[in-house]
Motif scaffolding. Structure first.
Motif, PDB file in Angstrom:
ATOM      1  N   GLN A 126      -5.000   0.922  -5.890  1.00  0.00           N
ATOM      2  CA  GLN A 126      -5.331   0.982  -7.314  1.00  0.00           C
ATOM      3  C   GLN A 126      -4.865  -0.315  -7.969  1.00  0.00           C
ATOM      4  OE1 GLN A 126      -3.347   4.038  -9.604  1.00  0.00           O
ATOM      5  NE2 GLN A 126      -5.103   4.299 -10.956  1.00  0.00           N
ATOM      6  N   VAL A 127      -5.804  -1.051  -8.566  1.00  0.00           N
ATOM      7  CA  VAL A 127      -5.500  -2.363  -9.147  1.00  0.00           C
ATOM      8  C   VAL A 127      -6.360  -2.577 -10.396  1.00  0.00           C
ATOM      9  CG1 VAL A 127      -4.834  -3.452  -6.956  1.00  0.00           C
ATOM     10  CG2 VAL A 127      -7.233  -3.465  -7.674  1.00  0.00           C
ATOM     11  N   GLU A 128      -6.091  -3.686 -11.074  1.00  0.00           N
ATOM     12  CA  GLU A 128      -6.970  -4.161 -12.151  1.00  0.00           C
ATOM     13  C   GLU A 128      -7.770  -5.345 -11.628  1.00  0.00           C
ATOM     14  OE1 GLU A 128      -4.806  -5.159 -15.642  1.00  0.00           O
ATOM     15  OE2 GLU A 128      -4.430  -3.078 -16.223  1.00  0.00           O
ATOM     16  N   ASP A 129      -9.050  -5.400 -12.000  1.00  0.00           N
ATOM     17  CA  ASP A 129      -9.856  -6.540 -11.580  1.00  0.00           C
ATOM     18  C   ASP A 129      -9.571  -7.742 -12.482  1.00  0.00           C
ATOM     19  OD1 ASP A 129     -11.214  -6.154 -13.967  1.00  0.00           O
ATOM     20  OD2 ASP A 129     -13.013  -5.320 -13.042  1.00  0.00           O
ATOM     21  N   ASP A 130     -10.299  -8.833 -12.294  1.00  0.00           N
ATOM     22  CA  ASP A 130     -10.048 -10.065 -13.049  1.00  0.00           C
ATOM     23  C   ASP A 130     -10.322  -9.908 -14.546  1.00  0.00           C
ATOM     24  OD1 ASP A 130      -9.360 -11.290 -10.697  1.00  0.00           O
ATOM     25  OD2 ASP A 130     -11.359 -12.162 -10.352  1.00  0.00           O
ATOM     26  N   GLU A 131     -11.102  -8.918 -14.916  1.00  0.00           N
ATOM     27  CA  GLU A 131     -11.419  -8.693 -16.327  1.00  0.00           C
ATOM     28  C   GLU A 131     -10.533  -7.613 -16.953  1.00  0.00           C
ATOM     29  OE1 GLU A 131     -15.555  -7.926 -16.718  1.00  0.00           O
ATOM     30  OE2 GLU A 131     -16.179  -9.836 -15.831  1.00  0.00           O
ATOM     31  N   GLY A 132      -9.570  -7.109 -16.180  1.00  0.00           N
ATOM     32  CA  GLY A 132      -8.627  -6.126 -16.717  1.00  0.00           C
ATOM     33  C   GLY A 132      -9.044  -4.677 -16.585  1.00  0.00           C
ATOM     34  N   TYR A 133     -10.145  -4.415 -15.885  1.00  0.00           N
ATOM     35  CA  TYR A 133     -10.575  -3.029 -15.691  1.00  0.00           C
ATOM     36  C   TYR A 133      -9.830  -2.429 -14.494  1.00  0.00           C
ATOM     37  CZ  TYR A 133     -14.457  -4.040 -18.840  1.00  0.00           C
ATOM     38  OH  TYR A 133     -15.213  -4.404 -19.928  1.00  0.00           O
ATOM     39  N   GLN A 134      -9.237  -1.256 -14.720  1.00  0.00           N
ATOM     40  CA  GLN A 134      -8.495  -0.604 -13.643  1.00  0.00           C
ATOM     41  C   GLN A 134      -9.427   0.229 -12.783  1.00  0.00           C
ATOM     42  OE1 GLN A 134      -4.367   1.053 -14.166  1.00  0.00           O
ATOM     43  NE2 GLN A 134      -5.400   2.996 -13.779  1.00  0.00           N
ATOM     44  N   GLY A 135      -9.166   0.203 -11.483  1.00  0.00           N
ATOM     45  CA  GLY A 135      -9.980   0.984 -10.555  1.00  0.00           C
ATOM     46  C   GLY A 135      -9.313   1.076  -9.202  1.00  0.00           C
ATOM     47  N   PHE A 136     -10.060   1.626  -8.256  1.00  0.00           N
ATOM     48  CA  PHE A 136      -9.553   1.851  -6.907  1.00  0.00           C
ATOM     49  C   PHE A 136     -10.345   0.970  -5.959  1.00  0.00           C
ATOM     50  CE2 PHE A 136      -8.686   4.519  -3.102  1.00  0.00           C
ATOM     51  CZ  PHE A 136      -7.312   4.575  -3.225  1.00  0.00           C
ATOM     52  N   ARG A 137      -9.681  -0.010  -5.350  1.00  0.00           N
ATOM     53  CA  ARG A 137     -10.368  -0.978  -4.487  1.00  0.00           C
ATOM     54  C   ARG A 137     -10.390  -0.496  -3.036  1.00  0.00           C
ATOM     55  NH1 ARG A 137      -7.821  -6.353  -5.266  1.00  0.00           N
ATOM     56  NH2 ARG A 137      -9.338  -6.586  -6.969  1.00  0.00           N
ATOM     57  N   LEU A 138     -11.587  -0.503  -2.435  1.00  0.00           N
ATOM     58  CA  LEU A 138     -11.776  -0.177  -1.022  1.00  0.00           C
ATOM     59  C   LEU A 138     -12.287  -1.434  -0.334  1.00  0.00           C
ATOM     60  CD1 LEU A 138     -13.627   3.242  -1.500  1.00  0.00           C
ATOM     61  CD2 LEU A 138     -11.201   2.905  -1.049  1.00  0.00           C
ATOM     62  N   THR A 139     -11.507  -2.016   0.559  1.00  0.00           N
ATOM     63  CA  THR A 139     -11.890  -3.281   1.198  1.00  0.00           C
ATOM     64  C   THR A 139     -12.553  -3.048   2.554  1.00  0.00           C
ATOM     65  OG1 THR A 139      -9.866  -3.684   2.481  1.00  0.00           O
ATOM     66  CG2 THR A 139      -9.814  -4.243   0.129  1.00  0.00           C
ATOM     67  N   LYS A 140     -13.103  -4.121   3.112  1.00  0.00           N
ATOM     68  CA  LYS A 140     -13.767  -4.047   4.414  1.00  0.00           C
ATOM     69  C   LYS A 140     -12.780  -3.761   5.547  1.00  0.00           C
ATOM     70  CE  LYS A 140     -17.558  -7.162   3.153  1.00  0.00           C
ATOM     71  NZ  LYS A 140     -18.241  -8.445   3.456  1.00  0.00           N
ATOM     72  N   PHE A 141     -11.490  -3.924   5.288  1.00  0.00           N
ATOM     73  CA  PHE A 141     -10.489  -3.704   6.327  1.00  0.00           C
ATOM     74  C   PHE A 141     -10.196  -2.216   6.515  1.00  0.00           C
ATOM     75  CE2 PHE A 141      -6.225  -3.682   8.215  1.00  0.00           C
ATOM     76  CZ  PHE A 141      -6.365  -4.656   9.200  1.00  0.00           C
ATOM     77  N   LEU A 142     -10.770  -1.368   5.665  1.00  0.00           N
ATOM     78  CA  LEU A 142     -10.433   0.058   5.690  1.00  0.00           C
ATOM     79  C   LEU A 142     -10.675   0.690   7.057  1.00  0.00           C
ATOM     80  CD1 LEU A 142     -11.157   2.579   2.876  1.00  0.00           C
ATOM     81  CD2 LEU A 142     -11.508   3.235   5.241  1.00  0.00           C
ATOM     82  N   THR A 143     -11.843   0.464   7.651  1.00  0.00           N
ATOM     83  CA  THR A 143     -12.136   1.102   8.935  1.00  0.00           C
ATOM     84  C   THR A 143     -11.223   0.572  10.042  1.00  0.00           C
ATOM     85  OG1 THR A 143     -13.916  -0.505   9.317  1.00  0.00           O
ATOM     86  CG2 THR A 143     -14.523   1.626   8.365  1.00  0.00           C
ATOM     87  N   LYS A 144     -10.834  -0.709   9.958  1.00  0.00           N
ATOM     88  CA  LYS A 144      -9.921  -1.251  10.956  1.00  0.00           C
ATOM     89  C   LYS A 144      -8.526  -0.652  10.795  1.00  0.00           C
ATOM     90  CE  LYS A 144      -8.297  -5.540  13.049  1.00  0.00           C
ATOM     91  NZ  LYS A 144      -8.355  -7.027  13.026  1.00  0.00           N
ATOM     92  N   ALA A 145      -8.082  -0.504   9.545  1.00  0.00           N
ATOM     93  CA  ALA A 145      -6.783   0.125   9.291  1.00  0.00           C
ATOM     94  C   ALA A 145      -6.790   1.566   9.791  1.00  0.00           C
ATOM     95  CB  ALA A 145      -6.459   0.086   7.800  1.00  0.00           C
ATOM     96  N   ALA A 146      -7.915   2.275   9.562  1.00  0.00           N
ATOM     97  CA  ALA A 146      -8.038   3.646  10.048  1.00  0.00           C
ATOM     98  C   ALA A 146      -7.954   3.683  11.566  1.00  0.00           C
ATOM     99  CB  ALA A 146      -9.350   4.250   9.570  1.00  0.00           C
ATOM    100  N   ALA A 147      -8.594   2.722  12.226  1.00  0.00           N
ATOM    101  CA  ALA A 147      -8.568   2.679  13.690  1.00  0.00           C
ATOM    102  C   ALA A 147      -7.159   2.420  14.210  1.00  0.00           C
ATOM    103  CB  ALA A 147      -9.527   1.598  14.190  1.00  0.00           C
ATOM    104  N   GLN A 148      -6.444   1.506  13.574  1.00  0.00           N
ATOM    105  CA  GLN A 148      -5.081   1.207  14.000  1.00  0.00           C
ATOM    106  C   GLN A 148      -4.167   2.417  13.839  1.00  0.00           C
ATOM    107  OE1 GLN A 148      -4.224  -2.219  11.553  1.00  0.00           O
ATOM    108  NE2 GLN A 148      -4.878  -3.661  13.117  1.00  0.00           N
ATOM    109  N   ALA A 149      -4.233   3.047  12.662  1.00  0.00           N
ATOM    110  CA  ALA A 149      -3.379   4.217  12.420  1.00  0.00           C
ATOM    111  C   ALA A 149      -3.767   5.370  13.327  1.00  0.00           C
ATOM    112  CB  ALA A 149      -3.484   4.627  10.951  1.00  0.00           C
ATOM    113  N   PHE A 150      -5.063   5.562  13.537  1.00  0.00           N
ATOM    114  CA  PHE A 150      -5.560   6.648  14.378  1.00  0.00           C
ATOM    115  C   PHE A 150      -5.117   6.459  15.829  1.00  0.00           C
ATOM    116  CE2 PHE A 150      -9.606   9.230  15.516  1.00  0.00           C
ATOM    117  CZ  PHE A 150      -8.868  10.401  15.475  1.00  0.00           C
TER     118      PHE A 150
END
Length: 465
Positions: A261-285
């Motif tokens: 959960q972060v703010e973007d460059d314009e100050g809007y708050q949201g939940f960021r999902l990056t391309k590394f998500l599936t790799k992180a899931a694979a490592q943890a799994f």
């Protein structure tokens, strides 16, 4: 003075019997039974059909044509159907300016409806509950959400309460792990875990694509569950927890920030999902299965597991991990009958399915839960379980593997043993005969799969009217 051998033998036998009995009784007290669970089902007027989804997207005036196309095309390929539920403020057009009251109203509705149903079906009173755990990642209130429940139901003064935030989509399993540890030192207790997420107060209004994804995937939902370690209720239990393994790879920077959960460059708050998500899931799994599999697989399959682990470089495989290759060479079906996969999105479901060599039948419950209810965060696993139950798949003695992923990054898995045939009515009762859908057509694709710049401009003009 000589030793009296017969007397010593008697004392030795008594000593052994005492400690064996003590050990067995202590083990018996450490059980964790699930008595029931109740999933949330929204009202029909809050269903998100194709047109309503598009209208909500079009209301965001900060987006350009490319962003509109991205959002609508993401919805097209998401695997989500037309009957998921949105928070009330989304339906009322207030998603871009939610207030505190909107957030509390959403939480109250989910928590109280599921708790009311849970208590009604089990016959317990609120005063019977000894432990209360609530997990909502994106909302922290004062007083806490657990305090709201205690006040609503006038629970006992000595109830033990835990309010978990920021734990992500796998928070439900974390809540259960907390309960089972409390059961080890608190005999004959009843515990309730409430798992949901605050969607209404977390709409992202910006145009960063990695943060716009959450607007497409997440929907309203949640579940309340009742657990006990009192063996007097064993005959009433539907499942017994047999194994729990939690893995956290937050020490890896990319894994730590792949769901954040972060703010973007314009100050809007949201939940960021990056391309590394599936790799992180694979490592943890991968790390999680390394601990879990020896506890659930038969000996002959364990030998193959050892062979696979020792004939390949574990560290190098972990660095180049792909979710589809985590369980390569293994057959979990030798120790597991059903797979309850977190319905976080098509990529996660399909990746886990490929990695564990699961059939379409095995991953069908997760696919259908995503289609019917969307990604309901920590509550998602229980919609998957509900699908299995509604389809009458769960028979006494079956083993169920629950697989969950969450921000941090975490992989938390547990194994349940079914205590009796499960076929009670649940949240799927009125629609289970329609699943899997017989028609393969996707209404989103039919209406928006052909999107181009002119069509997006037309939709914006229609929405402005």
């Amino acid at each position: 003075m000589g030793f009296n051998i017969p007397i010593l033998s008697v004392f030795l036998i008594i000593y052994i019997v005492f400690y064996v009995t003590r050990f067995v009784l202590r083990r018996r007290d450490k059980c964790c039974y699930m008595l029931h669970y109740e999933c949330y089902k929204g009202k029909d007027e809050r269903k998100l059909d194709t047109e309503r989804c598009a209208n909500i997207v079009m209301r965001n005036k900060n987006l350009g044509i490319d962003e509109y196309k991205f959002l609508l095309q993401t919805i097209v390929s998401s695997g989500i159907g037309e009957e998921t539920y949105a928070p009330t403020n989304f339906i009322e057009g207030k998603e871009q300016c939610p207030d505190y009251h909107d957030a509390l109203t959403e939480m109250d509705e989910i928590m109280f409806e599921t708790l009311q149903g849970l208590l009604a079906k089990t016959g317990f009173n609120p005063s019977d509950i000894d432990i209360l755990v609530v997990n909502v990642s994106l909302l922290s209130t004062v007083p806490s959400l657990t305090a709201r429940i205690i006040n609503r139901y006038k629970m006992r003064e000595d109830i033990k309460v835990f309010n978990l935030t920021g734990m992500g989509c796998s928070a439900s399993v974390i809540g259960i792990d907390l309960v089972q540890h409390l059961f080890k030192t608190h005999p004959n207790k009843l515990a309730v875990v409430v798992s949901t997420e605050s969607m209404g107060s977390n709409w992202y209004c910006g145009k960063e694509r990695s943060m716009m994804l959450s607007n497409c995937l997440f929907r309203s939902g949640g579940c309340s569950m009742l657990f006990t370690n009192n063996r007097a209720f064993k005959d009433r239990a539907i499942m017994k927890l047999t194994c729990m393994v939690r893995t956290h790879v937050g020490s890896i920077d990319e894994a730590h920030t792949c769901c954040i959960q972060v703010e973007d460059d314009e100050g809007y708050q949201g939940f960021r999902l990056t391309k590394f998500l599936t790799k992180a899931a694979a490592q943890a799994f991968t790390i999680n299965l390394k601990v879990l599999l020896p506890k659930v697989l038969p000996l002959w399959e364990l030998l193959r597991y050892v062979y696979v682990s020792t004939t390949q470089n574990y560290k190098s495989r972990l660095l180049r991990a792909k979710l589809e290759e985590v369980g390569k060479g293994l057959n979990l079906k030798t120790g597991i009958d059903h797979f309850c996969i977190h319905p976080g999105g098509r990529a996660v479901i399909e990746g886990v399915g490929k990695s564990l060599r699961l059939s379409e039948h095995d991953i069908e419950p997760a696919r259908m839960a995503l289609h019917r209810f969307g990604n309901t965060s920590a509550g998602g696993l229980w919609y998957v379980l509900g699908y299995m139950e509604a389809k009458k798949r769960l028979k006494k003695g079956n083993k169920i593997l629950m697989i969950s992923f969450g921000a941090g990054f975490k992989c938390n898995n547990c194994v349940w043993e079914v205590m009796k045939d499960m076929d009670e009515g649940n949240v799927w009762e009125d629609c289970i005969d329609n699943y899997p859908p017989k028609a393969k057509a996707n209404p989103f694709i039919e209406k928006y799969g052909w999107l181009n710049d002119d069509s997006v401009n037309f939709l914006r003009l229609q929405d402005n009217k």
